[in-house]
Write a protein that holds these residues in place. Structure first.
Motif, PDB file in Angstrom:
ATOM      1  N   LYS A  74      66.007  69.073 -28.921  1.00 27.43           N
ATOM      2  CA  LYS A  74      66.073  70.395 -28.411  1.00 27.43           C
ATOM      3  C   LYS A  74      67.062  71.034 -29.310  1.00 27.43           C
ATOM      4  O   LYS A  74      66.995  72.453 -29.390  1.00 27.43           O
ATOM      5  N   GLU A  75      67.992  70.450 -30.079  1.00 25.02           N
ATOM      6  CA  GLU A  75      69.110  71.074 -30.577  1.00 25.02           C
ATOM      7  C   GLU A  75      68.773  71.460 -32.023  1.00 25.02           C
ATOM      8  O   GLU A  75      69.542  72.184 -32.833  1.00 25.02           O
ATOM      9  N   ILE A  76      67.649  70.701 -32.672  1.00 25.33           N
ATOM     10  CA  ILE A  76      67.201  70.875 -34.147  1.00 25.33           C
ATOM     11  C   ILE A  76      66.696  72.244 -34.348  1.00 25.33           C
ATOM     12  O   ILE A  76      66.097  72.868 -33.477  1.00 25.33           O
ATOM     13  N   ASP A  77      67.190  72.992 -35.582  1.00 27.72           N
ATOM     14  CA  ASP A  77      66.646  74.217 -35.670  1.00 27.72           C
ATOM     15  C   ASP A  77      65.195  74.206 -36.094  1.00 27.72           C
ATOM     16  O   ASP A  77      64.909  73.469 -37.183  1.00 27.72           O
ATOM     17  N   GLY A  78      64.061  74.811 -35.271  1.00 28.05           N
ATOM     18  CA  GLY A  78      62.908  74.657 -35.789  1.00 28.05           C
ATOM     19  C   GLY A  78      62.376  75.525 -36.977  1.00 28.05           C
ATOM     20  O   GLY A  78      61.257  75.594 -37.357  1.00 28.05           O
ATOM     21  N   ASN A  79      63.272  76.455 -37.286  1.00 29.50           N
ATOM     22  CA  ASN A  79      62.993  77.123 -38.615  1.00 29.50           C
ATOM     23  C   ASN A  79      63.309  76.821 -40.038  1.00 29.50           C
ATOM     24  O   ASN A  79      63.185  77.190 -40.952  1.00 29.50           O
ATOM     25  N   LYS A  80      64.112  75.422 -39.890  1.00 25.30           N
ATOM     26  CA  LYS A  80      64.282  74.743 -41.090  1.00 25.30           C
ATOM     27  C   LYS A  80      62.863  74.316 -42.036  1.00 25.30           C
ATOM     28  O   LYS A  80      61.819  74.080 -41.314  1.00 25.30           O
ATOM     29  N   ALA A  81      63.160  74.224 -43.071  1.00 26.06           N
ATOM     30  CA  ALA A  81      61.905  73.804 -43.888  1.00 26.06           C
ATOM     31  C   ALA A  81      61.205  72.300 -43.479  1.00 26.06           C
ATOM     32  O   ALA A  81      62.176  71.595 -43.081  1.00 26.06           O
ATOM     33  N   THR A  82      60.219  72.148 -43.565  1.00 24.86           N
ATOM     34  CA  THR A  82      59.601  70.878 -43.475  1.00 24.86           C
ATOM     35  C   THR A  82      59.711  69.759 -44.508  1.00 24.86           C
ATOM     36  O   THR A  82      60.023  70.152 -45.659  1.00 24.86           O
ATOM     37  N   GLY A  83      59.519  68.585 -44.089  1.00 21.88           N
ATOM     38  CA  GLY A  83      59.456  67.458 -45.250  1.00 21.88           C
ATOM     39  C   GLY A  83      58.155  67.342 -45.821  1.00 21.88           C
ATOM     40  O   GLY A  83      57.269  68.034 -45.847  1.00 21.88           O
TER      41      GLY A  83
END
Length: 258
Positions: A37-46
Motif C-alpha cells: 500500500k505504501e510503496i510508490d507505484g511510479n518508481k522504476a521497475t526492476g
C-alpha cells in the motif's frame, strides 16, 4: 501489525541488553500488504519489469505465494537493475532498482530492523531516521559551534561507504540485537542478490545496494557501532575538553574544544 512493531520498539527501548530471537513470523500477508500500500507505484521497475499495478491484479494470490516461499525459505530475490544518477560533485551514484516483489520483502525487513534498532541509535545520527533530517543535523552542528566550546571542526566523508560494507561484519553487528536465524538468512539473501548492469549479472560480495529499501537501516546499524557508539563510549574519553559529533548518512562532522 503496527501494534506488534510498536511493542518491539518499546521492548528494545526499555531493555538495552535484549536480543530478539523470533521476528521472522512478522513478515506475513498483513505486513506485506501494508508495504504494498505504501510503496510508490511510479518508481522504476526492476529486471522483471513488473509494476505495482500489475502485481496488484492478483495481489492476494501473489502475497500468499510469497509468504509460502518465505516460510519454506525457497524465496530467492532477483538481482537489482543497476542505474546511475549524477551527484552534486559531478560523479555518478549507482542505484539498484529491485523487482517489485523484492521491494515488498525489503520494506518489511526494514520495518522490523527499524523497530529493533531505532530506539538504540545515538542522538548524533540524523540520516534515514523518522522525524530526523539534514535540517536537524545542521541545527545540532550550529549549536555546537555557536553555543559550545568549539575551536576545531573536522568534516569527513566515508568514501564508498554503502558500496564497501562487509556483509559478514554487518551481520555480526546486527546479531547484537537480533538472533533470529531466519531474519539473518533473509538479510544475507538481500545483500547478496547481485545486480544486472549492461545486461550482465554481477555478484554482490560486499556493500548494501543503494535503492534497496532495507539498505538505509542496515547502513545505520553499521554506522551506529562503527562510529557513533564508539565515539561516545570510547573515543570521547580520550579527548581533552568538549567534543561533539553529527552524522548524516556517510558524512560526519566532529567538533573539538582542543
Amino acid at each position: 501489525m503496527e501494534t506488534k512493531l510498536n511493542r518491539i520498539r518499546e521492548m528494545s527501548a526499555s531493555n538495552p541488553k535484549m536480543v530478539f530471537t523470533s521476528l521472522y513470523h512478522l513478515i506475513n500477508e498483513d505486513l506485506l500488504r501494508l508495504c504494498h500500500k505504501e510503496i510508490d507505484g511510479n518508481k522504476a521497475t526492476g529486471v522483471d519489469k513488473v509494476t505495482k499495478d500489475e502485481y496488484e491484479l492478483k495481489l492476494e494470490e501473489n502475497l500468499k505465494d510469497l509468504v509460502n516461499r518465505l516460510k519454506r525459505k525457497s524465496y530467492k530475490p532477483q538481482p537489482s537493475l543497476r542505474v546511475y544518477i549524477p551527484k552534486a560533485n559531478g560523479k555518478m551514484r549507482p542505484l539498484g532498482m529491485a523487482a517489485y516483489e523484492d521491494k515488498l520483502v525489503q520494506s518489511a525487513l526494514r520495518r522490523i530492523l527499524m523497530a529493533v534498532y531505532e530506539p538504540k541509535f545515538r542522538s548524533s545520527m540524523y540520516g534515514f531516521r523518522p522525524n530526523r533530517d539534514c535540517h536537524g543535523a545542521l541545527k545540532d552542528l550550529a549549536m555546537q559551534i555557536e553555543k559550545g566550546k568549539t575551536n576545531y571542526v573536522i568534516d569527513a566523508d566515508i568514501k564508498g561507504f554503502f558500496n564497501n560494507i562487509e556483509h559478514d561484519c554487518a551481520l555480526e553487528l546486527i546479531q547484537h540485537r537480533i538472533a533470529d536465524p531466519n531474519i539473518l538468512w533473509l538479510i544475507k539473501k538481500t545483500l547478496t542478490a547481485g545486480v544486472v548492469e549492461d545486461n550482465k549479472r554481477q555478484p554482490t560480495v560486499k556493500g548494501t545496494e543503494q535503492g534497496n529499501l532495507a539498505s538505509p537501516v542496515i547502513a545505520n546499524i553499521y554506522m551506529h557501532y562503527a562510529l557513533a557508539l564508539w565515539y561516545d563510549v570510547k573515543f570521547k574519553m580520550s579527548c581533552k575538553g568538549m567534543s561533539g559529533l553529527v552524522i548524516y548518512a556517510d558524512d560526519f562532522v566532529a567538533t573539538f574544544q582542543y
